[in-house]
Design a protein around this motif. Structure first.
Motif, PDB file in Angstrom:
ATOM      1  N   ALA A  43      -1.682  -0.834   2.101  1.00 19.34           N
ATOM      2  CA  ALA A  43      -0.941  -1.330   1.194  1.00 19.34           C
ATOM      3  C   ALA A  43       0.518  -1.753   1.647  1.00 19.34           C
ATOM      4  O   ALA A  43       0.841  -2.840   1.177  1.00 19.34           O
ATOM      5  CB  ALA A  43      -0.979  -0.315  -0.026  1.00 19.34           C
ATOM      6  N   ALA A  44       1.199  -1.023   2.398  1.00 25.32           N
ATOM      7  CA  ALA A  44       2.429  -1.052   2.924  1.00 25.32           C
ATOM      8  C   ALA A  44       2.542  -2.268   3.729  1.00 25.32           C
ATOM      9  O   ALA A  44       3.365  -3.193   3.566  1.00 25.32           O
ATOM     10  CB  ALA A  44       3.161   0.001   3.732  1.00 25.32           C
ATOM     11  N   LYS A  45       1.534  -2.769   4.694  1.00 23.59           N
ATOM     12  CA  LYS A  45       1.441  -3.845   5.344  1.00 23.59           C
ATOM     13  C   LYS A  45       1.366  -5.188   4.155  1.00 23.59           C
ATOM     14  O   LYS A  45       2.085  -6.147   4.705  1.00 23.59           O
ATOM     15  CB  LYS A  45       0.340  -3.875   6.193  1.00 23.59           C
ATOM     16  CG  LYS A  45       0.470  -2.828   7.373  1.00 23.59           C
ATOM     17  CD  LYS A  45      -0.734  -2.836   8.420  1.00 23.59           C
ATOM     18  CE  LYS A  45      -0.723  -2.027   9.415  1.00 23.59           C
ATOM     19  NZ  LYS A  45      -1.875  -1.764  10.314  1.00 23.59           N
ATOM     20  N   ARG A  46       0.249  -5.211   3.263  1.00 22.45           N
ATOM     21  CA  ARG A  46       0.130  -6.132   2.553  1.00 22.45           C
ATOM     22  C   ARG A  46       1.355  -6.660   1.725  1.00 22.45           C
ATOM     23  O   ARG A  46       1.832  -7.565   1.472  1.00 22.45           O
ATOM     24  CB  ARG A  46      -0.886  -5.787   1.602  1.00 22.45           C
ATOM     25  CG  ARG A  46      -2.272  -6.158   1.783  1.00 22.45           C
ATOM     26  CD  ARG A  46      -3.190  -6.042   0.495  1.00 22.45           C
ATOM     27  NE  ARG A  46      -3.032  -4.937  -0.349  1.00 22.45           N
ATOM     28  CZ  ARG A  46      -3.435  -3.663  -0.041  1.00 22.45           C
ATOM     29  NH1 ARG A  46      -4.200  -3.618   1.011  1.00 22.45           N
ATOM     30  NH2 ARG A  46      -3.190  -2.767  -1.155  1.00 22.45           N
ATOM     31  N   ASP A  47       2.145  -5.731   1.320  1.00 19.44           N
ATOM     32  CA  ASP A  47       3.429  -5.987   0.444  1.00 19.44           C
ATOM     33  C   ASP A  47       4.688  -5.905   1.235  1.00 19.44           C
ATOM     34  O   ASP A  47       5.548  -6.309   0.654  1.00 19.44           O
ATOM     35  CB  ASP A  47       3.702  -4.384  -0.587  1.00 19.44           C
ATOM     36  CG  ASP A  47       2.465  -4.231  -1.308  1.00 19.44           C
ATOM     37  OD1 ASP A  47       1.596  -5.120  -1.656  1.00 19.44           O
ATOM     38  OD2 ASP A  47       2.451  -3.155  -2.137  1.00 19.44           O
ATOM     39  N   ALA A  48       4.860  -5.768   2.340  1.00 15.21           N
ATOM     40  CA  ALA A  48       5.870  -6.033   3.303  1.00 15.21           C
ATOM     41  C   ALA A  48       6.373  -7.482   3.553  1.00 15.21           C
ATOM     42  O   ALA A  48       7.353  -7.762   3.700  1.00 15.21           O
ATOM     43  CB  ALA A  48       5.654  -5.274   4.578  1.00 15.21           C
ATOM     44  N   PHE A  49       5.304  -8.320   3.358  1.00 16.15           N
ATOM     45  CA  PHE A  49       5.545  -9.799   3.628  1.00 16.15           C
ATOM     46  C   PHE A  49       5.554 -10.479   2.571  1.00 16.15           C
ATOM     47  O   PHE A  49       4.617 -10.761   1.622  1.00 16.15           O
ATOM     48  CB  PHE A  49       4.465 -10.190   4.725  1.00 16.15           C
ATOM     49  CG  PHE A  49       4.774  -9.476   5.937  1.00 16.15           C
ATOM     50  CD1 PHE A  49       5.970  -9.591   6.994  1.00 16.15           C
ATOM     51  CD2 PHE A  49       4.071  -8.253   6.329  1.00 16.15           C
ATOM     52  CE1 PHE A  49       6.146  -8.851   8.079  1.00 16.15           C
ATOM     53  CE2 PHE A  49       4.254  -7.792   7.428  1.00 16.15           C
ATOM     54  CZ  PHE A  49       5.385  -7.886   8.218  1.00 16.15           C
ATOM     55  N   ALA A  70      -4.896  14.435   8.802  1.00 13.19           N
ATOM     56  CA  ALA A  70      -3.789  14.350   7.724  1.00 13.19           C
ATOM     57  C   ALA A  70      -2.488  13.685   8.378  1.00 13.19           C
ATOM     58  O   ALA A  70      -2.463  13.408   9.593  1.00 13.19           O
ATOM     59  CB  ALA A  70      -3.134  15.653   7.272  1.00 13.19           C
ATOM     60  N   SER A  71      -1.553  13.023   7.590  1.00  8.59           N
ATOM     61  CA  SER A  71      -0.518  12.405   7.961  1.00  8.59           C
ATOM     62  C   SER A  71       0.510  12.688   6.916  1.00  8.59           C
ATOM     63  O   SER A  71       0.437  12.998   5.851  1.00  8.59           O
ATOM     64  CB  SER A  71      -0.595  10.795   8.223  1.00  8.59           C
ATOM     65  OG  SER A  71      -1.454  10.594   9.070  1.00  8.59           O
ATOM     66  N   ALA A  72       1.908  12.547   7.182  1.00 10.25           N
ATOM     67  CA  ALA A  72       3.028  12.613   6.310  1.00 10.25           C
ATOM     68  C   ALA A  72       4.070  11.683   6.462  1.00 10.25           C
ATOM     69  O   ALA A  72       4.247  11.073   7.551  1.00 10.25           O
ATOM     70  CB  ALA A  72       3.626  14.041   6.520  1.00 10.25           C
ATOM     71  N   GLU A  81      -6.569   8.490   2.354  1.00  7.16           N
ATOM     72  CA  GLU A  81      -5.383   8.255   1.531  1.00  7.16           C
ATOM     73  C   GLU A  81      -4.197   7.550   2.581  1.00  7.16           C
ATOM     74  O   GLU A  81      -3.532   6.703   2.038  1.00  7.16           O
ATOM     75  CB  GLU A  81      -4.501   9.468   0.924  1.00  7.16           C
ATOM     76  CG  GLU A  81      -5.667   9.992  -0.280  1.00  7.16           C
ATOM     77  CD  GLU A  81      -6.734  10.814   0.267  1.00  7.16           C
ATOM     78  OE1 GLU A  81      -6.554  11.249   1.559  1.00  7.16           O
ATOM     79  OE2 GLU A  81      -7.644  11.349  -0.559  1.00  7.16           O
ATOM     80  N   TRP A  82      -3.980   8.264   3.704  1.00  8.02           N
ATOM     81  CA  TRP A  82      -2.944   7.537   4.581  1.00  8.02           C
ATOM     82  C   TRP A  82      -3.311   6.126   4.898  1.00  8.02           C
ATOM     83  O   TRP A  82      -2.488   5.147   5.064  1.00  8.02           O
ATOM     84  CB  TRP A  82      -2.899   8.468   5.745  1.00  8.02           C
ATOM     85  CG  TRP A  82      -1.751   8.076   6.821  1.00  8.02           C
ATOM     86  CD1 TRP A  82      -2.047   7.345   7.855  1.00  8.02           C
ATOM     87  CD2 TRP A  82      -0.406   7.938   6.408  1.00  8.02           C
ATOM     88  NE1 TRP A  82      -0.772   6.962   8.680  1.00  8.02           N
ATOM     89  CE2 TRP A  82       0.299   7.210   7.780  1.00  8.02           C
ATOM     90  CE3 TRP A  82       0.403   8.396   5.319  1.00  8.02           C
ATOM     91  CZ2 TRP A  82       1.570   7.149   7.735  1.00  8.02           C
ATOM     92  CZ3 TRP A  82       1.778   8.246   5.879  1.00  8.02           C
ATOM     93  CH2 TRP A  82       2.286   7.503   6.807  1.00  8.02           C
ATOM     94  N   ARG A  83      -4.435   5.887   5.225  1.00  4.19           N
ATOM     95  CA  ARG A  83      -5.141   4.631   5.804  1.00  4.19           C
ATOM     96  C   ARG A  83      -4.532   3.436   4.321  1.00  4.19           C
ATOM     97  O   ARG A  83      -4.495   2.420   4.558  1.00  4.19           O
ATOM     98  CB  ARG A  83      -6.521   4.492   5.989  1.00  4.19           C
ATOM     99  CG  ARG A  83      -7.357   3.300   6.425  1.00  4.19           C
ATOM    100  CD  ARG A  83      -6.689   2.364   7.172  1.00  4.19           C
ATOM    101  NE  ARG A  83      -6.160   3.121   8.431  1.00  4.19           N
ATOM    102  CZ  ARG A  83      -5.167   2.283   9.177  1.00  4.19           C
ATOM    103  NH1 ARG A  83      -4.714   1.318   8.826  1.00  4.19           N
ATOM    104  NH2 ARG A  83      -4.448   2.990  10.180  1.00  4.19           N
ATOM    105  N   ALA A  84      -5.114   4.003   3.196  1.00  5.58           N
ATOM    106  CA  ALA A  84      -4.766   3.202   2.013  1.00  5.58           C
ATOM    107  C   ALA A  84      -3.391   2.665   1.988  1.00  5.58           C
ATOM    108  O   ALA A  84      -2.925   1.579   1.488  1.00  5.58           O
ATOM    109  CB  ALA A  84      -5.242   3.690   0.918  1.00  5.58           C
TER     110      ALA A  84
END
Length: 62
Positions: free
Chosen positions: A56-62, A29-31, A49-52
């Motif tokens: 997504a954050a990496k894709r949307d950051a740039f 788990a992660s938080a 879910e954390w990996r997804a």
């Protein structure tokens, strides 16, 4: 387990403009939580879910 039980660290995606989040990991788990509003709690994710979320954050950051 509550968010107080986790070992939190500032995310490498945090900025110097105050857009900061903290992350914590446990087996399976992660938080994530807002550094300015820790009292509001955290979002907890299972490993898939954390990996997804991170992908997504990496894709949307740039």
């Amino acid at each position: 387990m509550t968010s107080a039980d986790w070992a939190w660290r500032t995310s490498t995606y945090s900025t110097d403009r105050g857009e900061c989040v903290e992350v914590a990991d446990a087996p399976g788990a992660s938080a994530v939580r807002d550094t300015k509003h820790r009292d509001l709690g955290a979002l907890f994710f299972g490993s898939p879910e954390w990996r997804a979320f991170v992908d997504a954050a990496k894709r949307d950051a740039f």
